[in-house]
Design a protein around this motif. Structure first.
Motif, PDB file in Angstrom:
ATOM      1  N   THR A 184     -11.529   7.201   6.860  1.00 16.88           N
ATOM      2  CA  THR A 184     -12.051   6.839   5.547  1.00 16.88           C
ATOM      3  C   THR A 184     -11.023   6.024   4.793  1.00 16.88           C
ATOM      4  O   THR A 184      -9.825   6.209   4.960  1.00 16.88           O
ATOM      5  CB  THR A 184     -12.385   8.087   4.716  1.00 16.88           C
ATOM      6  N   PHE A 185     -11.504   5.114   3.940  1.00 17.79           N
ATOM      7  CA  PHE A 185     -10.581   4.301   3.148  1.00 17.79           C
ATOM      8  C   PHE A 185     -11.337   3.588   2.042  1.00 17.79           C
ATOM      9  O   PHE A 185     -12.389   3.005   2.260  1.00 17.79           O
ATOM     10  CB  PHE A 185      -9.882   3.264   4.025  1.00 17.79           C
ATOM     11  N   ALA A 215      -2.156   2.774   3.656  1.00 18.90           N
ATOM     12  CA  ALA A 215      -1.698   2.002   4.807  1.00 18.90           C
ATOM     13  C   ALA A 215      -2.200   2.610   6.107  1.00 18.90           C
ATOM     14  O   ALA A 215      -2.645   1.896   7.017  1.00 18.90           O
ATOM     15  CB  ALA A 215      -0.171   1.939   4.805  1.00 18.90           C
ATOM     16  N   ASN A 216      -2.136   3.941   6.194  1.00 18.79           N
ATOM     17  CA  ASN A 216      -2.625   4.602   7.406  1.00 18.79           C
ATOM     18  C   ASN A 216      -4.103   4.341   7.625  1.00 18.79           C
ATOM     19  O   ASN A 216      -4.557   4.108   8.744  1.00 18.79           O
ATOM     20  CB  ASN A 216      -2.363   6.111   7.315  1.00 18.79           C
ATOM     21  N   MET A 248       0.810  -1.213   0.000  1.00 22.64           N
ATOM     22  CA  MET A 248       0.000   0.000   0.000  1.00 22.64           C
ATOM     23  C   MET A 248       0.845   1.266   0.000  1.00 22.64           C
ATOM     24  O   MET A 248       1.908   1.324   0.626  1.00 22.64           O
ATOM     25  CB  MET A 248      -0.899   0.037   1.235  1.00 22.64           C
ATOM     26  N   ASN A 249       0.328   2.279  -0.687  1.00 25.73           N
ATOM     27  CA  ASN A 249       0.865   3.622  -0.567  1.00 25.73           C
ATOM     28  C   ASN A 249       0.585   4.135   0.847  1.00 25.73           C
ATOM     29  O   ASN A 249      -0.283   3.601   1.549  1.00 25.73           O
ATOM     30  CB  ASN A 249       0.237   4.536  -1.606  1.00 25.73           C
ATOM     31  N   PRO A 250       1.301   5.177   1.295  1.00 28.35           N
ATOM     32  CA  PRO A 250       1.202   5.617   2.702  1.00 28.35           C
ATOM     33  C   PRO A 250      -0.210   5.896   3.194  1.00 28.35           C
ATOM     34  O   PRO A 250      -0.602   5.421   4.264  1.00 28.35           O
ATOM     35  CB  PRO A 250       2.070   6.880   2.730  1.00 28.35           C
ATOM     36  N   SER A 251      -1.003   6.697   2.451  1.00 29.22           N
ATOM     37  CA  SER A 251      -2.333   7.046   2.949  1.00 29.22           C
ATOM     38  C   SER A 251      -3.240   5.823   3.032  1.00 29.22           C
ATOM     39  O   SER A 251      -4.059   5.715   3.945  1.00 29.22           O
ATOM     40  CB  SER A 251      -2.970   8.116   2.051  1.00 29.22           C
TER      41      SER A 251
END
Length: 497
Positions: free
Chosen positions: A468-469, A459-460, A454-457
């Motif tokens: 939100t995701f 993953a967070n 995953m890219n950072p956002s």
């Protein structure tokens, strides 16, 4: 599975002239053969050019012509001048002079009046007839073997395919291009690059850092992705495949999985897209919400233009033939092989390092021929484990140094421990980049439980730090993961799918 040999087609050094079939004479041009030999015997200065087209006497139809041409090749190899006296002597010394009809036949052949400027067109006619005769042989052997029950049909077809590829490539000549002829294509590409307002000029990797470094996977590039076992290289390759099928310029993808079966790959794809843990999917331990979520995920997977070939031990010749069919039928824009060391060599009992070298060169050839990027996964040697920092190096590529020479990009996956925090980092290291810079990608996170990088956002959000995701367009609005269940989901700009 070892590729079978098609009887005399591959095993015999000297293949007999085939007999007429169904009342038809095999393809041949005896006049062209006589013309070429006459010009060579009379000292034509174009022998080297003819040799590029006609590799051996086997290309000729008449046995006498085969022996004469082989004698000419032998003389050239010795650095001797080719003329009537020399060819006669060479044939006599090898015991072939009487077999061709004696000195009279040779003298009569040399007396033919021909023009030197026609020699190459005659040679090409001879080669075309030879290829047609060889194709007829393959067809005959294919028919004969198909009547028998000794070999599987797949093996028979693969062997025939291998022979046909050899026949087609026989005598191919790559002409050198004057550098001035490259100016217009260069200017056209430069103008296209200037007009392109996007940062990605190749196939989307799905990861911001990689896209910045590479501009996306570029056509004709061979990319090597290497790692020790069980560090996430297959998962990363699958993520790259999925990423390539979305965005502004999606491309069809072909995956040759030599290690895992298609069903295993499917489970990993479903896990990565649905965010449901792989272990749950494998055991079938799913809640009703998760089962519904997978149903919706499968609808999205059905729209993906991905093709999986799970044949074990495929050779580079077989891979090339299958990739060409996939390119022709589905116009694939990315080819992934998992993994290089599981590919079979062309010869039984050969030196493995030399076989891997041929395979890596073959993969680069496929990338150039099909004009697509090729990603090949590779194992690393245990030497990396012996070093204190366990930092991978190009010399760690297993079984052949030719891999790093043939590759345009070499990437390593490793998981070092952070010196300050002690936490394990997920690092993708670009150790070689023929057309760009090197560096380490540490921003992305690998979640082995769902086989997803995953890219950072992303993953967070997955770890519950954001409210939100949504990992890709079309994702169901309810999350299957208990940690973020019930939370509203929203797309992120750097989400790979």
């Amino acid at each position: 599975m070892e590729t079978i040999k098609l009887n005399k087609l591959i095993n015999s050094q000297k293949k007999p002239v085939i007999q007429p079939m169904y009342g038809k004479i095999p393809p041949q041009n005896k006049e062209a053969e006589s013309a070429v030999l006459s010009q060579l015997i009379n000292g034509s200065g174009r022998l080297i050019e003819v040799m590029e087209i006609l590799k051996s006497g086997e290309c000729f139809y008449l046995d006498a012509h085969q022996r004469i041409y082989d004698a000419i090749l032998t003389m050239n190899g010795k650095g001797q001048k080719v003329d009537l006296v020399g060819v006669t002597t060479e044939l006599s010394n090898s015991g072939n002079l009487e077999l061709i009809g004696g000195g009279y036949f040779l003298t009569k052949l040399s007396d033919k009046t021909v023009f030197d400027h026609t020699i190459l067109s005659h040679a090409e006619d001879i080669l075309e007839c030879y290829k047609r005769r060889e194709s007829i042989k393959v067809a005959g052997e294919l028919m004969a073997l198909s009547y028998e029950n000794g070999e599987s049909l797949n093996d028979i077809v693969h062997a025939a395919d291998q022979e046909l590829i050899r026949i087609i490539s026989e005598g191919d000549i790559s002409e050198a291009k004057p550098i001035r002829d490259l100016i217009i294509p260069f200017m056209e590409n430069l103008q296209a690059a200037k007009e392109n307002k996007k940062d990605i000029t190749g196939v989307n990797t799905g990861y911001s850092w990689l896209n910045d470094k590479t501009g996306g996977w570029q056509n004709t590039d061979l990319i090597i992705l290497a790692a020790r076992p069980s560090v996430g290289k297959t998962a990363f390759a699958l993520n790259l495949a999925l990423n390539a099928t979305v965005g502004e310029d999606p491309v069809p993808v072909a995956i040759f999985s030599l290690e895992m079966g298609a069903d295993q790959l499917m489970k990993r794809v479903v896990s990565a897209l649905s965010l449901i843990e792989l272990e749950k999917i494998t055991k079938g331990q799913l809640s009703d919400i998760e089962t519904s979520h997978i149903d919706q995920t499968l609808n999205i997977i059905a729209s993906k233009n991905i093709h999986i070939d799970e044949t074990f031990g495929v050779s580079i010749t077989q891979l090339r033939a299958r990739a060409k069919r996939l390119k022709r039928k589905h116009n694939i824009g990315l080819l992934i092989i998992d993994y290089l060391q599981l590919m079979a060599g062309e010869t039984k009992g050969g030196n493995r390092e030399q076989e891997i070298s041929k395979i890596s060169r073959g993969l680069k050839g496929i990338a150039k021929e099909l004009d697509i990027p090729v990603i090949a996964l590779s194992q690393m040697s245990r030497d990396v484990e012996k070093r204190s920092d366990k930092e991978p190096m190009l010399s760690d590529l297993r079984e052949s140094g030719a891999i790093e020479q043939d590759a345009d990009i070499v990437m390593f996956i490793h998981h070092p421990k952070d010196a300050e925090s002690g936490q394990i980092k997920n690092v993708i290291k670009i150790a070689k980049h023929r057309n760009g810079s090197l560096g380490d990608m540490e921003e992305c996170k690998f979640f082995g439980n769902i086989q997803k990088w995953m890219n950072p956002s992303e993953a967070n959000a997955y770890m519950g730090r954001n409210t939100t995701f949504k990992p890709f367009a079309g994702m169901p609005t309810s999350s299957p993961d208990e940690r973020i269940e019930g939370k509203k989901m929203q797309a992120f700009d750097d989400a790979p799918f």
